[in-house]
Design a protein around this motif. Structure first.
Motif: not given
Length: 272
Positions: A141-166
């Motif tokens: 199992l390899i993860a490109t990164n473990l960021d839990a979320n990613c900022p989208m601007g205007e105070g909004k976020y989307r689920v990051g790779c790290g959340a799926l990996v978890a």
């Protein structure tokens, strides 16, 4: 001027959304005019280096494809160094798939050597189920990164790779190996790409847990900008510190401060 080169995060450092941060274009183009080496580092595996370069060019940055280094590139090169012409089951998008193909990997749906997880905006639960079963049957199992979320601007976020990996780690009982920031794998590759030594390398980033932690652990000079994720009040929660703290990259247009960054590492709070 002492020889130095720069590793530079992007979102929150040189732009937000589709708009450059004030002073960023002048700073980056100034590095080019001075002949100082730099490389953009991103933990976003969705886009190819060409896609990223196109976006930066539209904003006025004078950069090339070779100035971009993504966690997808780092992941593909790392895996190619471990197993030539391997196979992978991938949850991710074009940037990751392109780099794996470039590294000689085949994308398969059965018995892969590796299960690789990157960012994706349209991830199906069926794909996640397949990945879990492949990992439990022996795929690494390899993860490109473990960021839990990613900022989208205007105070909004989307689920990051790290959340799926978890989720995959919890379901399979297997821990993933991550290649992206703050991993020394990506940091070392980026430094070598610029042909710099450790004490010649400066990292500019906005995130303590990736940019500053990863670069600081490698012994690079670290510059934290408060224009992105990390705010001044957050610093009290960390057991490590950047060498320099600035409000935004515009501060580095100040020649005195720039020359201090280019010199010996000093613990300086340059916020004003």
């Amino acid at each position: 001027m002492k020889k130095k080169g720069f590793l530079i995060d992007m979102d929150g450092v040189i732009y937000k959304g589709s708009e450059p941060i004030p002073g960023a274009v002048e700073f980056i183009n100034g590095l080019r005019d001075r002949g100082l080496p730099f490389l953009f580092l991103t933990n976003n595996s969705q886009r190819t280096s060409r896609d990223v370069c196109y976006k930066l060019n539209k904003m006025g940055f004078r950069v090339n494809d070779t100035d971009i280094f993504t966690c997808a590139m780092a992941t593909a090169r790392y895996l190619a160094s471990k197993k030539e012409n391997g196979t992978a089951y991938v949850i991710g998008e074009g940037g990751l798939l392109t780099e794996l193909y470039n590294a000689g990997y085949s994308i398969v749906d059965d018995q892969p050597d590796y299960v690789i997880i990157g960012e994706g905006r349209t991830i199906m639960l069926e794909s996640v189920d397949k990945a879990i079963n492949m990992v439990m049957k022996g795929a690494k199992l390899i993860a490109t990164n473990l960021d839990a979320n990613c900022p989208m601007g205007e105070g909004k976020y989307r689920v990051g790779c790290g959340a799926l990996v978890a989720m995959l780690e919890f379901a399979s009982g297997i821990k993933a190996f991550s290649v992206g920031k703050p991993s020394p794998v990506m940091m070392r590759m980026a430094r070598k790409a610029l042909q710099l030594t450790t004490d010649e390398t400066v990292m500019i980033g906005d995130t303590m847990g990736t940019d500053i932690l990863g670069a600081g652990s490698m012994g690079f000079t670290t510059v934290l900008t408060l224009s992105g994720v990390t705010k001044e009040d957050d610093l009290a929660h960390f057991g490590y510190s950047p060498d320099f703290i600035i409000k935004s990259i515009k501060d580095l247009l100040n020649e005195e401060l720039f020359m201090r960054v280019m010199g010996e590492p000093l613990l300086v709070d340059a916020t004003y």
